[in-house]
Design an enzyme around this catalytic site. Structure first.
Site, PDB file in Angstrom:
ATOM      1  N   CYS B 162       1.022  -1.201   0.261  1.00 47.12           N
ATOM      2  CA  CYS B 162      -0.587   0.268   0.427  1.00 47.12           C
ATOM      3  C   CYS B 162       0.799   1.185  -0.052  1.00 47.12           C
ATOM      4  O   CYS B 162       0.204   2.510   0.275  1.00 47.12           O
ATOM      5  CB  CYS B 162      -1.161   0.053   1.104  1.00 47.12           C
ATOM      6  SG  CYS B 162      -2.333  -1.684   1.480  1.00 47.12           S
ATOM      7  N   HIS B 302      -2.156   8.419   5.610  1.00 42.27           N
ATOM      8  CA  HIS B 302      -2.207   7.383   5.562  1.00 42.27           C
ATOM      9  C   HIS B 302      -3.929   6.845   5.791  1.00 42.27           C
ATOM     10  O   HIS B 302      -3.962   5.948   5.003  1.00 42.27           O
ATOM     11  CB  HIS B 302      -1.733   5.723   5.634  1.00 42.27           C
ATOM     12  CG  HIS B 302      -1.425   5.216   5.137  1.00 42.27           C
ATOM     13  ND1 HIS B 302      -1.251   4.618   3.727  1.00 42.27           N
ATOM     14  CD2 HIS B 302      -1.398   3.413   5.828  1.00 42.27           C
ATOM     15  CE1 HIS B 302      -1.254   3.523   3.513  1.00 42.27           C
ATOM     16  NE2 HIS B 302      -1.676   1.996   4.494  1.00 42.27           N
ATOM     17  N   GLU B 313       0.834   5.675  12.920  1.00 40.67           N
ATOM     18  CA  GLU B 313       0.979   6.736  12.223  1.00 40.67           C
ATOM     19  C   GLU B 313       0.478   8.633  13.274  1.00 40.67           C
ATOM     20  O   GLU B 313       1.261   9.487  12.851  1.00 40.67           O
ATOM     21  CB  GLU B 313      -0.186   6.674  10.986  1.00 40.67           C
ATOM     22  CG  GLU B 313       0.618   8.057   9.758  1.00 40.67           C
ATOM     23  CD  GLU B 313      -0.276   7.877   8.916  1.00 40.67           C
ATOM     24  OE1 GLU B 313      -1.994   7.821   8.762  1.00 40.67           O
ATOM     25  OE2 GLU B 313      -1.034   9.354   8.054  1.00 40.67           O
ATOM     26  N   LYS B 334      -9.387   7.977   2.590  1.00 40.54           N
ATOM     27  CA  LYS B 334      -9.931   6.786   3.094  1.00 40.54           C
ATOM     28  C   LYS B 334     -11.438   6.604   3.362  1.00 40.54           C
ATOM     29  O   LYS B 334     -12.433   5.890   3.114  1.00 40.54           O
ATOM     30  CB  LYS B 334      -8.461   5.591   3.587  1.00 40.54           C
ATOM     31  CG  LYS B 334      -7.777   5.645   2.693  1.00 40.54           C
ATOM     32  CD  LYS B 334      -6.383   4.816   2.722  1.00 40.54           C
ATOM     33  CE  LYS B 334      -5.525   4.362   2.764  1.00 40.54           C
ATOM     34  NZ  LYS B 334      -4.590   5.504   2.880  1.00 40.54           N
ATOM     35  N   HIS B 339     -10.319   1.990   0.426  1.00 43.39           N
ATOM     36  CA  HIS B 339      -8.755   1.851   0.395  1.00 43.39           C
ATOM     37  C   HIS B 339      -8.233   0.930  -0.960  1.00 43.39           C
ATOM     38  O   HIS B 339      -8.327   0.411  -1.060  1.00 43.39           O
ATOM     39  CB  HIS B 339      -7.680   0.666   1.444  1.00 43.39           C
ATOM     40  CG  HIS B 339      -6.022   0.690   1.493  1.00 43.39           C
ATOM     41  ND1 HIS B 339      -5.268   1.246   0.516  1.00 43.39           N
ATOM     42  CD2 HIS B 339      -5.464   0.548   2.865  1.00 43.39           C
ATOM     43  CE1 HIS B 339      -4.618   1.535   1.215  1.00 43.39           C
ATOM     44  NE2 HIS B 339      -4.539   0.641   2.142  1.00 43.39           N
ATOM     45  N   PHE B 399       1.816  -3.058   3.858  1.00 44.67           N
ATOM     46  CA  PHE B 399       2.511  -4.950   4.497  1.00 44.67           C
ATOM     47  C   PHE B 399       3.968  -4.916   4.044  1.00 44.67           C
ATOM     48  O   PHE B 399       4.115  -5.018   2.797  1.00 44.67           O
ATOM     49  CB  PHE B 399       1.788  -5.475   4.004  1.00 44.67           C
ATOM     50  CG  PHE B 399       0.374  -5.776   4.114  1.00 44.67           C
ATOM     51  CD1 PHE B 399       0.064  -5.140   6.192  1.00 44.67           C
ATOM     52  CD2 PHE B 399      -0.845  -6.368   3.826  1.00 44.67           C
ATOM     53  CE1 PHE B 399      -1.141  -4.925   6.120  1.00 44.67           C
ATOM     54  CE2 PHE B 399      -2.022  -6.333   4.675  1.00 44.67           C
ATOM     55  CZ  PHE B 399      -2.222  -5.553   5.982  1.00 44.67           C
TER      56      PHE B 399
END
Lengths: 81, 411
Positions: B162, B302, B313, B334, B339, B399
């Site tokens: 991502c 994010h 974050e 998002k 996402h 990831f």
């Protein structure tokens, strides 16, 4: 089994589906590569779709001999006979 | 002194708009692109998640049927966004040997791969289409964009889950600064709303299960957030050496002032709870762009809406920006479009560039009860960004422990 006219019409539909070329442009004396600008990957897709549509087997080593639309029609007609 | 790099073209196809003007209009209003999936496979496979955020404009409404046949859906989205960005840049003449592509994906041609597997099982190897390999390869989108534009200075595909879309901009900046290209088409594309990825992301408890209320499922920073919403689409940005843009009298949206990429080396999927990798990425991007914390007025976070992801974050933003973080307008977009995985960084970069250019921050929706452990100034109603020199940041994490940050400055 299909007549040569029916095979040509069926092939034209397959070519149209793969390339977007008008079905009328798919004529017996047209070369797949020179006239219709069909690359080898599209040709293999057309071959596989033709096999399914006409219930025939077109061996890989035969494909290079199918230079024109007419070659393909004759091959398919013979294979169906 | 490094070459200055500017952004001169934007493109996108997303769940809240099939082009940039529509997406931007909706991003300022605050809409949800998430809806119940009507596909028969949801019930057939008894998927635990029944909704996702599909692109609002189907690719086949834009591309011809024959054109689309040779592209995986992810590549279709990428080409649509890249064409919009290219037209938007106004570039008509270019040295194609100086034009590169950096177009990312997280997963690549998953539809093509799994369709071919189904065909093999049902009909045998003869029916597996000859275009299968070029359609499923993850570099398929970069290759298609390169072919479409005639970009010959290299076509690259950063893959970092991502973070991929943001990493594409990091690479694009490098390509121009190092003199290997003058213009780079950067972006990210993803099309993974397929039962297998939905099942796999569900298995790892990453997706929201709010099946009875999809529009309110993506709720970053909300105390009741329970996972992300799968989206799809693409974003594209034309990066250009400043002197190249000035020479042709281009409309310049903003400067891509700095970028960075770091790795957590902590866990394959879980973020470092201290946000150390993200902090290093933020600091590195700011250092790269010669940016002080006080310059930063806006962050496109994010913020995926997972219980474990949103807080580190925040920790990283506070570590990098200090007390100034309280003065920064944070948007979690998002919440609106879900996402977009490997496309998310590129689409959020488009939003960040527009935020700086238009001086307006896009909205965060569905924030009803803000998590007290994340006391950010979240933009939930129309908000203008200040006049004067400003910087906005956009974060992406993936990831694998990938962290990528871009910094955008007004011109």
């Amino acid at each position: 089994m299909a007549s040569n006219e029916e095979i040509l019409a069926g092939l034209a539909e397959i070519v149209n589906e793969e390339t977007g070329l008008a079905t009328e442009s798919v004529e017996l004396d047209k070369s797949f590569t020179e006239d219709l600008d069909i690359d080898s990957i599209s040709m293999m897709t057309i071959v596989v779709n033709a096999e399914e549509k006409f219930g025939v087997r077109i061996p890989d080593e035969e494909v290079k001999n199918l230079k024109t639309v007419g070659d393909a029609v004759i091959f398919i007609a013979n294979a169906q006979a | 002194m490094a070459r200055k790099v500017v952004i001169t073209g934007l493109g996108a196809t997303t769940p809240i708009g099939g082009d940039v003007p529509t997406m931007w209009k909706n991003a300022l209003i605050g809409v949800s692109g998430a809806h119940t999936l009507e596909d028969e496979w949801v019930a057939k496979y008894e998927l635990p998640v029944h909704f996702a955020a599909r692109c609002s404009t189907p690719a086949l409404d834009v591309l011809s049927r024959v054109e689309a046949k040779r592209m995986d859906p992810s590549t279709q989205f990428g080409v649509i966004a890249a064409r919009e960005a290219w037209a938007d840049s106004g570039i008509t003449e270019i040295d194609h040997d100086r034009l590169a592509v950096a177009f990312a994906t997280g997963i690549g041609g998953v539809w093509t791969l799994l369709d071919a597997w189904d065909t093999l099982k049902e009909k045998g190897p003869r029916r597996v289409l000859p275009m299968t390999v070029p359609m499923l390869m993850p570099n398929g989108v970069a290759a298609a964009v390169s072919l479409d534009l005639g970009a010959r200075a290299g076509a690259h595909t950063p893959v970092s889950a991502c973070a991929s879309g943001t990493e594409a901009l990091h690479l694009g900046l490098d390509l121009i600064r190092s003199g290997r290209a003058d213009v780079v088409m950067c972006g990210g594309a993803e099309a993974a709303i397929h039962p297998m990825p939905l099942a796999a992301f569900s298995s790892m408890q990453a997706l929201s299960r709010r099946n009875d209320d999809p529009e309110h499922a993506s709720r970053p920073y909300d105390i009741d957030r329970d996972g992300f919403v799968m989206g799809e689409g693409a974003g594209a940005l034309v990066l250009e050496a400043e002197e190249h843009a000035l020479a042709r009298g281009a409309r310049i949206y903003a400067e891509l002032a700095g970028t960075s990429v770091t790795a957590d080396a902590y866990h394959i999927t879980a973020p470092d709870p201290q946000g150390l990798g993200a902090t290093r990425a933020l600091k590195a991007a700011m250092f790269d762009g010669r940016i002080q914390a006080e310059d930063v007025v806006h962050v496109n976070a994010h913020a995926t809406s997972t219980p474990v992801g949103d807080k580190p974050e925040y920790t990283a933003l506070r570590a990098a920006l200090g007390a100034h973080v309280d003065n920064v307008a944070v948007s979690a977009t998002k919440s609106q479009m879900g996402h977009l995985l490997g496309a998310s960084g590129a689409v959020e970069a488009v939003l960040t560039v527009l935020a700086v250019y238009e001086r307006k921050a896009p909205l965060t929706i569905n924030l009803e009860n803000q998590d007290p452990e994340i006391p950010l100034d979240v933009v939930t109603t129309a908000r203008d960004l200040p006049a004067g020199d400003i910087v906005a940041l956009s974060n992406s994490f993936g990831f694998g422990g990938h962290n990528a940050v871009i910094a955008v400055r007004n011109v």
